[in-house]
Design an enzyme around this catalytic site. Structure first.
Site, PDB file in Angstrom:
ATOM      1  N   SER A  73       0.818  -1.213   0.000  1.00  0.00           N
ATOM      2  CA  SER A  73       0.000   0.000   0.000  1.00  0.00           C
ATOM      3  C   SER A  73       0.851   1.262   0.000  1.00  0.00           C
ATOM      4  O   SER A  73       1.538   1.515  -0.976  1.00  0.00           O
ATOM      5  CB  SER A  73      -0.992  -0.036   1.157  1.00  0.00           C
ATOM      6  OG  SER A  73      -2.074   0.820   0.904  1.00  0.00           O
ATOM      7  N   ASP A 111      -9.724  -6.892  -1.836  1.00  0.00           N
ATOM      8  CA  ASP A 111      -9.193  -5.618  -1.349  1.00  0.00           C
ATOM      9  C   ASP A 111     -10.219  -4.510  -1.561  1.00  0.00           C
ATOM     10  O   ASP A 111     -10.575  -4.192  -2.697  1.00  0.00           O
ATOM     11  CB  ASP A 111      -7.895  -5.285  -2.089  1.00  0.00           C
ATOM     12  CG  ASP A 111      -7.114  -4.143  -1.465  1.00  0.00           C
ATOM     13  OD1 ASP A 111      -7.736  -3.229  -0.892  1.00  0.00           O
ATOM     14  OD2 ASP A 111      -5.869  -4.165  -1.561  1.00  0.00           O
ATOM     15  N   HIS A 116      -6.954  -6.325   1.866  1.00  0.00           N
ATOM     16  CA  HIS A 116      -5.848  -5.363   1.892  1.00  0.00           C
ATOM     17  C   HIS A 116      -4.924  -5.751   3.038  1.00  0.00           C
ATOM     18  O   HIS A 116      -5.005  -5.212   4.151  1.00  0.00           O
ATOM     19  CB  HIS A 116      -6.402  -3.958   2.085  1.00  0.00           C
ATOM     20  CG  HIS A 116      -5.421  -2.870   1.785  1.00  0.00           C
ATOM     21  ND1 HIS A 116      -5.001  -2.584   0.510  1.00  0.00           N
ATOM     22  CD2 HIS A 116      -4.769  -2.000   2.602  1.00  0.00           C
ATOM     23  CE1 HIS A 116      -4.149  -1.566   0.541  1.00  0.00           C
ATOM     24  NE2 HIS A 116      -3.985  -1.207   1.797  1.00  0.00           N
TER      25      HIS A 116
END
Length: 329
Positions: free
Chosen positions: A36, A124, A157
């Site tokens: 990320s 995600d 995620h």
């Protein structure tokens, strides 16, 4: 910011060391990865120093320069936007070419033969699949790099591991998912040549070090006082090793999750097998500038040059890598 983002153990000194150790490292085996905000940081580092970095793995991150120095753009175009509000890849490629011509990032010739892995989970809900795909698309448009995509795994995620962390379909602290899939092993296999078989546990040393010792011109890089480095026994014994830099995600720094990411993500077992030193830099949270979730700077909170060779976090990394024995410029 959106939250972002580990089964091996190793010993940690528990006390910050003044200096990183000088080791015998093969500079041609320098690679980076991140989750990320860490993925955005990893691509910034790779683009800035592709003449010295052999590959990058981007987990749930997007294309270089996506935010264009603006938090509003970052939120609207670089996380989970609808298809009508995606970043303009041709425009971002133009930015990269101009910066390369101006010496703000490495010459694009440095991308030749570099390995790029783009990984994204279908569950995600923080970063869209289109954003991750755009990261690979930008590399293809710029040319030279070898891009591999891994976009169909049933994970949220989170950083995927064989068994460590929370449920794979959840995105929750420490943002490590028990996915039955060894993400660190897969990305290192893509980035580092040669076969390797990891042991069940890591047998090297996880050390802390004083990150402030490597600040460029004493500037504040918005980093924590303490960082981590994993050193396999073979590397501390004088064998020639490579260097991998692993960037945590937002809220995944040690102040939030302890040593979960640096000890449980799975990098360290593979570092032993592949003779890789793993550097784990650590950010810190702040409200001025606004970065309450301790994200890496991918929108400009440390200054307008954040994603170039002049960025303070990138220049910190240059100093830290040089201390270990790897030149990045």
């Amino acid at each position: 910011m959106a939250s972002t983002l580990l089964v091996a153990t190793a010993c940690s000194s528990g006390q910050a060391e003044a200096d990183l150790p000088r080791l015998k490292l093969d500079a041609s085996r320098t690679t980076v990865s991140g989750l990320s905000s860490g993925a955005y940081m990893a691509t910034q580092v790779h683009m800035a120093f592709s003449d010295h970095i052999a590959g990058v793995a981007l987990l749930a991150g997007g294309p270089y320069a996506c935010a264009e120095g603006n938090l509003d753009t970052a939120l609207k175009k670089c996380l989970g936007p609808n298809p009508e509000n995606m970043p303009d890849i041709a425009h971002l490629a133009s930015i990269a070419r101009t910066r390369a011509d101006d010496g703000l990032i490495a010459s694009l010739d440095g991308l030749a033969g570099d390995k790029v892995l783009v990984m994204h989970g279908v569950l995600d809900a923080t970063v869209s699949a289109g954003i991750s795909a755009a990261g690979g698309e930008l590399y293809r448009l710029l040319g030279g790099a070898v891009v591999v995509t891994d976009m169909q795994r049933a994970m949220a995620h989170t950083f995927p591991t064989l068994a460590a962390g929370s449920a794979c379909d959840e995105s929750e602290s420490p943002y490590i998912g028990a996915c039955g899939f060894d993400g660190a092993g897969e990305l290192l296999a893509q980035l580092d040549a040669g076969e390797a078989v990891a042991g069940e546990v890591a047998t090297g040393e996880l050390r802390t070090f004083n990150q402030s010792a490597y600040l460029p011109d004493a500037q504040d890089a918005m980093l924590a006082d303490t960082g981590y480095v994993y050193i396999p026994k073979a590397c501390s014994d004088g064998e020639t090793c490579g260097l991998h830099v692993a960037f945590h995600g937002c809220q995944q720094n040690a102040a939030n999750v302890g040593e979960a990411f640096v000890s449980q993500a799975g990098y360290n077992r593979w570092a032993d097998a592949r003779r890789l030193v793993v550097l784990y830099p650590q950010t810190r949270a702040s409200y001025a500038p606004l970065n309450p979730k301790a994200c890496w700077d991918w929108w400009g909170y440390t200054g307008s040059q954040y994603d170039t060779r002049n960025g303070v976090q990138l220049r910190w990394l240059v100093n830290a890598a040089a201390a270990l024995g790897v030149p990045l410029e």
